[in-house]
Scaffold this motif. Structure first.
Motif, short mmCIF file in Angstrom:
data_model
loop_
_atom_site.label_atom_id
_atom_site.label_comp_id
_atom_site.label_asym_id
_atom_site.label_seq_id
_atom_site.Cartn_x
_atom_site.Cartn_y
_atom_site.Cartn_z
N LEU A 84 -0.45 1.31 -8.75
CA LEU A 84 -0.09 2.25 -7.94
C LEU A 84 0.59 1.34 -6.65
CD1 LEU A 84 0.07 5.26 -6.41
CD2 LEU A 84 -2.08 4.63 -5.48
N PRO A 85 1.78 1.47 -6.47
CA PRO A 85 2.43 0.64 -5.53
C PRO A 85 1.92 1.07 -4.16
CG PRO A 85 4.01 1.33 -6.97
CD PRO A 85 2.76 1.99 -7.30
N ILE A 86 1.44 0.11 -3.26
CA ILE A 86 1.08 0.57 -1.73
C ILE A 86 1.97 -0.21 -0.98
CG2 ILE A 86 -0.75 0.28 -0.24
CD1 ILE A 86 -2.73 -0.07 -2.35
N LEU A 87 2.99 0.56 -0.04
CA LEU A 87 3.95 0.09 0.85
C LEU A 87 3.54 0.23 2.22
CD1 LEU A 87 6.90 1.47 -1.08
CD2 LEU A 87 5.62 -0.65 -1.71
N ARG A 88 3.86 -0.45 3.10
CA ARG A 88 3.47 -0.72 4.46
C ARG A 88 4.56 -0.43 5.37
NH1 ARG A 88 -2.00 -0.38 3.31
NH2 ARG A 88 -2.74 -2.10 1.98
N ARG A 89 5.74 -0.67 4.84
CA ARG A 89 6.99 -0.51 5.69
C ARG A 89 7.94 0.61 5.51
NH1 ARG A 89 7.69 -5.94 4.63
NH2 ARG A 89 10.04 -5.55 3.93
N VAL A 90 8.72 1.21 6.33
CA VAL A 90 9.35 2.09 6.14
C VAL A 90 10.82 1.78 5.30
CG1 VAL A 90 11.05 3.84 7.23
CG2 VAL A 90 8.96 3.16 8.18
#
Length: 289
Positions: A8-14
């Motif tokens: 599951l990719p976990i992204l932090r930035r818009v």
């Protein structure tokens, strides 16, 4: 997808979120968004299930939004376990998790507020000043950041759902807001992340909120008036059941949330009650017979 949260990719930035979703849009795939504050449970998974069933891609967000907490104590006590949440999302075939920090959502100099009047001024709006401004501000940002085709919200927070629908209509945001029915424990207690704060004794009392509300809803449908039934009788029933404080027990129109004196249209019965330091909210449909 397996239960391995590494998938599951976990992204932090818009910018990462937009880069990840852009190929899906180019391919003509639909995107379903499930905004959450984490501490996920079966109610959240019902939202994810609808998103994966109705859309080609499902994106969940986790952001404990400080702008919607009117009490710092509630913000600090809100449960957090991102690793567990990510595993649950992976097991339920979510495609991506967007989990920004406060600095990403509200960078230095942030000065905007999205406010919706009317439907936000009753019930929770009276007891939690500024709460819905925080909700609409963050939801508006999440919708613009992810640009989904549909966004899924639970009827457990029915007033929030109504406020978000109003915001989307008023601001012409091109997304369908999809309501999902409240998920309950076998004894009737509505699932909520804050339920973890209930003591064993309080957990035994908590389902009585839904039980008393169901009894009152039946009586309202049979023609009894809210003035005669809700105050003080209904609140006394909840107090006798063991609730330490009742903020409200009220009947409102299902669409506009205006207070009702008779069940002459689709309505909802709303309640907010305390067990010690834990505040429970619930609502159920009340229809005329």
């Amino acid at each position: 997808m397996t239960g391995d949260d590494r998938l599951l990719p976990i992204l932090r930035r818009v910018d990462q979120l937009r880069e990840a979703t852009q190929p899906w849009r180019r391919a003509g795939e639909t995107i379903g968004l499930v905004p959450t504050m984490g501490a996920l449970h079966a109610g959240h998974m019902a939202l994810v299930a609808r998103a994966t069933a109705e859309c080609d891609r499902a994106v969940a967000t986790i952001f404990v939004n400080p702008k919607q907490f009117d009490r710092k104590e509630d913000l600090s006590r809100y449960p957090r376990d991102e690793a567990r949440d990510a595993r649950l999302l992976a097991e339920n075939r979510c495609d991506l998790l967007f989990a920004p920090g406060v600095d990403q959502m509200y960078p230095q100099g942030f000065a905007a507020t999205v406010g919706i009047t009317g439907v936000s001024d009753v019930l929770e709006g009276l007891y939690r000043p500024g709460h819905f401004d925080g909700v609409t501000t963050v939801v508006c940002k999440l919708l613009l950041q992810s640009l989904p085709d549909r966004a899924y919200f639970g009827e457990k927070d029915y007033q929030q759902l109504t406020v978000v629908k109003q915001m989307v209509r008023d601001l012409d945001i091109p997304v369908d807001i999809v309501p999902v029915a409240t998920v309950r424990e076998p004894d009737g207690l509505a699932l909520a992340s804050r339920n973890v704060h209930l003591t064993p004794a309080q957990r035994q009392v908590a389902p009585l909120l839904h039980r008393v509300m169901t009894e009152i809803a039946e009586e309202l449908s049979d023609g009894q008036t809210p003035a005669a039934l809700l105050l003080p009788e209904g609140q006394q029933r909840l107090g006798s059941a063991g609730f330490t404080k009742i903020d409200y027990l009220a009947l409102h129109a299902a669409d506009t949330l205006e207070p009702l004196q008779h069940v002459d249209r689709p309505a909802r019965l709303f309640a907010a009650a305390w067990l010690g330091k834990t505040r429970l909210i619930d609502n159920i449909a009340v229809d005329p017979r």
